[in-house]
Design an enzyme around this catalytic site. Sequence first.
Site, PDB file in Angstrom:
ATOM      1  N   PRO A   2       0.808  -1.199   0.000  1.00 43.23           N
ATOM      2  CA  PRO A   2       0.000   0.000   0.000  1.00 43.23           C
ATOM      3  C   PRO A   2       0.840   1.246   0.000  1.00 43.23           C
ATOM      4  O   PRO A   2       1.642   1.466   0.905  1.00 43.23           O
ATOM      5  CB  PRO A   2      -0.800  -0.115   1.291  1.00 43.23           C
ATOM      6  CG  PRO A   2      -0.531  -1.489   1.809  1.00 43.23           C
ATOM      7  CD  PRO A   2       0.784  -1.870   1.280  1.00 43.23           C
ATOM      8  N   GLU A   3       0.654   2.049  -1.008  1.00 42.43           N
ATOM      9  CA  GLU A   3       1.243   3.376  -1.042  1.00 42.43           C
ATOM     10  C   GLU A   3       0.086   4.335  -0.776  1.00 42.43           C
ATOM     11  O   GLU A   3      -1.006   3.893  -0.418  1.00 42.43           O
ATOM     12  CB  GLU A   3       1.914   3.608  -2.405  1.00 42.43           C
ATOM     13  CG  GLU A   3       2.942   2.512  -2.724  1.00 42.43           C
ATOM     14  CD  GLU A   3       3.680   2.705  -4.036  1.00 42.43           C
ATOM     15  OE1 GLU A   3       3.963   3.847  -4.393  1.00 42.43           O
ATOM     16  OE2 GLU A   3       3.961   1.694  -4.706  1.00 42.43           O
TER      17      GLU A   3
END
Length: 280
Positions: A2-3
């Site tokens: 997850p960015e």
Amino acid sequence: MPELPEVEVTRQSFASRILGAHVLSLRMGKPLRWPLGCDPGRLEGATVGPVLRRGKYLWVPLSLAGIAAENPPEGLLVHLGMSGALTFAKSLGPSGPHDHFELDTTAGLLRLTDPRRFGAVVWGASMASGLPARLLASLGLEPFDEAMTGAYLHQRLKGRKVSIKQALLAGDIVVGAGNIYACEALFMAGIDPRLAAGLVSRPRCDRLVLAVQEVLRQALAMGGSSLRDFKDAYGSQGHFQLSTRVYGREGEPCRTCATPVRRLVQGQRSTFFCPVCQKK
DNA sequence: AAGTGGACCTGCTAGC
DNA sequence: TGCTAGCAGGTCCACT
């Protein structure tokens, strides 16, 4: 995984539903990056406040005395690590070997599934104290902050010898761009990822800021990237991975000039770039 | 201060 | 088919 886009998509998918709900119970599974830092029982009965995102962290305010009564509220700082996903679950108790945290509320049961356990759920007396404060302290600007300008970026990069790619990833100047979006933004801005950060000119800093914002906006609009694990709270996957310009496309033709995309390793992470479109 | 490399942990895939 | 090496979205920490 997850960015920023994935974390924000996650936030948007569950925050409004549990706002104002009451905590019924909290369960921890296998250890995550850090211990919770409090007795899970102490949060029972707390009221859930508005969930915030800072960089790739989520802050879930939990007030034991009603939402407005306490200021600032205590809460949980959540990080999805490399492989975490927060989803609404149907029944209490782990349904698989990688379910390591559950927050049961009157508005639904939130569950963190994280195979690699690089994620974290950490209690804080407030967002600005204890471990949460320490973890958030060194973060750079939010990419959509109005102070995030080419001038700021240029100033912060001055004198730094690391590559621009690594400087973007480090997160102490601007948060949110991880390996996928750092590669994509550098492609959009036409900058060679190997260029020393301190040598990026002021005009190129302007372009890079716009590129970071643009790639994050596009990813957000597509629900983020789901390479493997990522889902929002309702189990929906993102689609941005289908439209990357360079990330994960080693040997495939550049979408602009058809030159094969190259892969190299910087700071033990893969970097993808077009050797023609991106210049030093 | 800034840069480097190791550490954390599990799962999947490519190649032999 | 089965084993192994290498790789994966993050980021802290110890060391130079």
